[in-house]
Design a protein around this motif. Sequence first.
Motif, PDB file in Angstrom:
ATOM      1  N   LYS A  24       0.841  -1.198   0.000  1.00 17.42           N
ATOM      2  CA  LYS A  24       0.000   0.000   0.000  1.00 17.42           C
ATOM      3  C   LYS A  24       0.882   1.257   0.000  1.00 17.42           C
ATOM      4  O   LYS A  24       1.905   1.295   0.691  1.00 17.42           O
TER       5      LYS A  24
ATOM      6  N   GLN B 168      -5.809  -0.737   6.752  1.00 18.94           N
ATOM      7  CA  GLN B 168      -4.357  -0.826   6.572  1.00 18.94           C
ATOM      8  C   GLN B 168      -3.802  -2.136   7.123  1.00 18.94           C
ATOM      9  O   GLN B 168      -2.850  -2.690   6.590  1.00 18.94           O
TER      10      GLN B 168
ATOM     11  N   ASN C  48      -4.341  -4.863   4.698  1.00 21.60           N
ATOM     12  CA  ASN C  48      -3.365  -4.737   3.628  1.00 21.60           C
ATOM     13  C   ASN C  48      -1.986  -5.209   4.068  1.00 21.60           C
ATOM     14  O   ASN C  48      -1.272  -5.900   3.323  1.00 21.60           O
TER      15      ASN C  48
END
Length: 263
Positions: free
Chosen positions: A9, A120, A123
């Motif tokens: 990311k 997040q 990810n």
Amino acid sequence: MIHAVTNTKGGTGKSTIAFHVLCSEAARLGRDFAMYELDEKNLTTEVFHNSEILDGRGQTLTLDYTVAAIGEVIYESIVENKEVIVDIGGGRDTDEVLHALANSGEIVRYYVPVEGKEAQITNAMGTIDMIEAAGGRANLIVNRTKGWTKDDCGANDIFGDKALKIKGDESILERVDNIYFIMDNPYFDHAQRDNMLLGDFIKEGSIHRDEMKLILSKLAMEKAKETGEFGKTIYSRNWKIWDELRKAYEFYQNIASQNILGL
Ligand SMILES: Nc1ncnc2c1ncn2[C@@H]1O[C@H](COP(=O)(O)OP(=O)(O)OP(=O)(O)O)[C@@H](O)[C@H]1O
Ligand SMILES: [Mg+2]
């Protein structure tokens, strides 16, 4: 040793951690190091042209040269015994880079910076999967936190919050060797504005308060003679500037105490 910062990311703090934290730490520990930015889109290396720490040790390599770059990274680590820090930009060949590093036969420490928010974390799990598939183990860097410990970092989606009745999910912790915390702070930006790394920026802040009072008093007296300005004005202006550097230095001590490089 190779220190690889990675997260597929964008914008999670890879370059910030690689440059401001890991390079500054290598310098603080007196280790020779090389910094490779494998990301031709960002060119972060060029920003730090006033950095004494980075001076000639940083390189940006385009993804086309990934394979050649890995050869260089491995050489610097194994043959020249440097700490080699690699900022793996979130490009599509992250997987290829991770495998090339893992197959180098050199010890690789992986760092995955992540803000403690659910999306997040999911990810980051994907990135950890990739590291594990390449045969490595990740270190988690909870970035942009509110504090320096799991209790006050504010990453509630991981650690939960009793008062707020948030349960959290610590399963990511089972998949990492270490967990480090980097607070949200203005000093990375301040250092970068001066084209320095945090480690360069804090140097003056390490001077003892009493010693700094003497240095700035003397300076104010001299400047006052030269310019006709009030010594007091000059002194308080410089003290204010230095006080910020002192705060940055104190901030940095929280990074230093975590021994993130594992050396
Ligand atoms: N702990 C922090 N405190 C304050 N700002 C931060 C912190 N960590 C990162 N930032 C800021 O967040 C932004 C994104 O960080 P950074 O560029 O390091 O991410 P990245 O993962 O390298 O992004 P990219 O995928 O685009 O390469 C930058 O503006 C940086 O200054
Ligand atoms: Mg980056």
